[in-house]
Design a protein around this motif. Structure first.
Motif, mmCIF file in Angstrom:
data_model
loop_
_atom_site.group_PDB
_atom_site.id
_atom_site.type_symbol
_atom_site.label_atom_id
_atom_site.label_comp_id
_atom_site.label_asym_id
_atom_site.label_seq_id
_atom_site.Cartn_x
_atom_site.Cartn_y
_atom_site.Cartn_z
ATOM 1 N N ALA A 16 -7.260 -4.791 -5.195
ATOM 2 C CA ALA A 16 -6.565 -5.438 -4.082
ATOM 3 C C ALA A 16 -7.178 -4.981 -2.772
ATOM 4 N N CYS A 17 -7.961 -3.926 -2.822
ATOM 5 C CA CYS A 17 -8.368 -3.259 -1.595
ATOM 6 C C CYS A 17 -9.571 -2.372 -1.885
ATOM 7 N N LYS A 18 -10.664 -2.564 -1.155
ATOM 8 C CA LYS A 18 -11.797 -1.640 -1.284
ATOM 9 C C LYS A 18 -12.489 -1.484 0.065
ATOM 10 N N PRO B 227 0.828 -1.216 0.000
ATOM 11 C CA PRO B 227 0.000 0.000 0.000
ATOM 12 C C PRO B 227 0.859 1.260 0.000
ATOM 13 N N ARG C 37 -11.441 2.113 -5.509
ATOM 14 C CA ARG C 37 -10.891 0.782 -5.231
ATOM 15 C C ARG C 37 -9.436 0.822 -5.650
ATOM 16 N N CYS D 200 -5.581 -0.732 -6.696
ATOM 17 C CA CYS D 200 -4.802 -1.815 -7.292
ATOM 18 C C CYS D 200 -3.505 -1.962 -6.500
ATOM 19 N N ASN D 201 -2.962 -3.162 -6.492
ATOM 20 C CA ASN D 201 -1.586 -3.351 -6.068
ATOM 21 C C ASN D 201 -0.757 -3.148 -7.341
ATOM 22 N N ARG E 16 -8.584 2.812 5.056
ATOM 23 C CA ARG E 16 -7.362 2.773 5.882
ATOM 24 C C ARG E 16 -6.156 3.198 5.055
ATOM 25 N N ALA E 17 -6.084 2.685 3.809
ATOM 26 C CA ALA E 17 -4.940 3.000 2.947
ATOM 27 C C ALA E 17 -4.899 4.498 2.640
ATOM 28 N N GLU F 200 -13.420 -0.665 3.633
ATOM 29 C CA GLU F 200 -12.636 -0.209 4.795
ATOM 30 C C GLU F 200 -11.141 -0.279 4.554
ATOM 31 N N CYS F 201 -10.736 -1.283 3.777
ATOM 32 C CA CYS F 201 -9.307 -1.417 3.456
ATOM 33 C C CYS F 201 -8.836 -0.181 2.704
ATOM 34 N N ALA F 202 -9.631 0.276 1.718
ATOM 35 C CA ALA F 202 -9.259 1.468 0.949
ATOM 36 C C ALA F 202 -9.258 2.692 1.865
#
Ligand SMILES: *[C@@H]1O[C@H](CO)[C@@H](O)[C@H](O)[C@H]1NC(C)=O
Ligand SMILES: *[C@@H]1O[C@H](CO)[C@@H](O)[C@H](O)[C@H]1NC(C)=O
Ligand SMILES: *[C@@H]1O[C@H](CO)[C@@H](O)[C@H](O)[C@H]1NC(C)=O
Length: 425
Positions: free
Chosen positions: A328-330, A300, A356, A358-359, A336-337, A332-334
């Motif tokens: 790779a991340c959406k 991230p 959303r 991408c890695n 946080r990132a 709550e994950c997004a």
């Protein structure tokens, strides 16, 4: 009893003459407006001399509650009918993905918009052949890139930090942008009219919604929110003649920034300084495009890292970097990132799941084509496939069509552009 018809007749005559007046106004004013708009859509007509009047009407309608606003045309309708120069700059790298979205979401939304393309010649330039489908092509310039001499004031004002090709990279980019303004001004001089608006955008922008007329604001320069890197997001700009002329004069205003004492600027801080030193006020808006990029970024992202959005993000992404990927991340994950990112740097708004991630630490993943096709739909997928399997003779034919449609043309011969990219086919 005999006097009464006379009594009726008198007011009736008055009423008729009054009616005439109203009819004249009622029918006359829209007709007048129509003639003015019509005449400027076809600048060769003698009535084109009326264009300053039309610009007066438009600018006044925008500045408040004029009679012309509301009564006949809404602000949005006025924008849609106005004369717009759409300036596209940059290399064609992934234009098979972005081109159709620009045609549909910008050019086709504004029937009086003219396309100006300013791009370097490289092995991807053949992809511009798809612009044969653009509604109106004013001017195309594809040039052999040359190193630009660097002046002392440029060395003082600009920094090589965070620019992939140092100060030379910035100068090349500024030259692309300012060159487009030069193309527009010379076209205006030739055709003897002026555009109401200039939309400056990039060849590598992928638009997932139409450009909204509400982003055209007289007297203000509109730029995307976020991705501001210490200054102002310079991946798109919308303005009238005055604001656009300042905003797009990226090379020629550097000496002014030097005199004002600015130094070590990146593209975004130089852009902001350009506007503030010339009294141009700006507003940031959420705009529905992202910049398709092949570059790799750590994931991230860290505080000063760069987030790369999935092309499938609902957006608006306001010009954030993107690529087709499996997110790779959406959610709550997004969140946080994105909370890690510095708000004045690469941060962009994430609301209602708009983003959303991408890695993007590696290359584009296996099967990105199918992912793109699914998001973009059948029509855009067909263009992608056509360009990716294009034969030399298709390219030559399409470029000839494009050249015929363009009013001014300054590019190497189609054979050179097409063979550079497709010699192997
Ligand atoms: C235009 O009119 C609306 C209400 O019709 C009002 O709220 C607004 O303030 C007016 N704007 C100007 C610039 O006069
Ligand atoms: C997000 O969703 C809320 C609730 O549905 C809505 O009020 C708000 O306008 C949305 N924000 C944006 C930026 O779309
Ligand atoms: C990102 O992708 C790379 C491979 O390209 C992988 O090595 C790495 O573990 C991934 N990072 C995360 C956080 O998933």
């Amino acid at each position: 009893m005999q006097g009464s018809p006379k009594k009726i007749a008198m007011p009736f005559a008055k009423w008729v003459s009054c009616l005439d007046w109203r009819w004249l106004l009622f029918i006359g004013s829209p007709l007048f407006l129509f003639v003015v708009f019509f005449s400027t859509s076809f600048p060769s007509t003698p009535l084109s001399s009326l264009w300053p009047l039309r610009r007066f009407i438009i600018s006044h309608a925008f500045q408040g509650n004029s009679t012309f606003n509301g009564d006949f045309l809404s602000k949005d309708q006025l924008v849609v009918r106005s004369r717009i120069a759409v300036c596209l700059v940059g290399g064609a790298r992934r234009f098979e993905l972005t081109g159709p979205s620009i045609i549909d979401n910008i050019l086709k939304q504004y029937p009086n918009s003219d396309l100006f393309l300013h791009s370097p010649l490289d092995k991807d330039a053949f992809k511009f052949s798809l612009l044969k489908n653009a509604p109106r092509v004013a001017s195309v310039r594809i040039f052999q890139p040359q190193p630009l001499p660097q002046t002392e004031s440029e060395t003082r004002v600009l920094t090589a930090l965070n620019s992939p090709n140092a100060i030379q990279g910035l100068l090349q980019y500024f030259n692309l942008v300012e060159g487009c303004l030069t193309m527009i001004k010379s076209y205006e001089a030739k055709k003897n009219f002026k555009y109401d608006w200039i939309v400056r955008t990039r060849v590598d922008g992928y638009w997932n919604r139409p450009l909204d007329p509400e982003h055209f604001i007289a007297g203000e320069y509109v730029v995307p929110e976020g991705s501001s890197y210490g200054g102002l997001n310079d991946r798109l700009g919308i303005g009238d003649q005055r604001t656009s002329t300042v905003a797009l004069s990226r090379l020629s205003l550097i000496p002014a920034l030097d005199s004002a004492g600015f130094h070590s600027l990146n593209s975004e801080t130089a852009f902001k300084a350009q506007l503030t030193t010339h009294g141009v006020s700006y507003v940031t808006k959420r705009l529905p495009f992202c910049v398709v990029s092949d570059r790799r970024y750590d994931f991230p992202p860290s505080e000063f890292g760069v987030p790369v959005a999935a092309l499938s993000s609902p957006g608006p992404l306001s010009g954030a970097k993107c690529r087709p990927c499996r997110a790779a991340c959406k959610g709550e994950c997004a969140e946080r990132a994105m909370a890690v990112l510095n708000r004045g740097w690469s941060w962009t708004r994430l609301e209602n799941g708009s983003l959303r991630l991408c890695n993007a630490s590696g290359g584009w993943e296996e099967g990105w084509q199918a992912r793109f096709d699914k998001v973009a739909g059948k029509k855009f997928a067909a263009t992608r496939k056509r360009i990716q399997s294009m034969k030399l003779e298709d390219c030559l034919r399409d470029f000839k069509i494009l050249q015929k449609r363009a009013v001014t043309w300054d590019a190497p011969p189609a054979t050179e552009i097409c063979t550079l990219g497709l010699a192997h086919t």
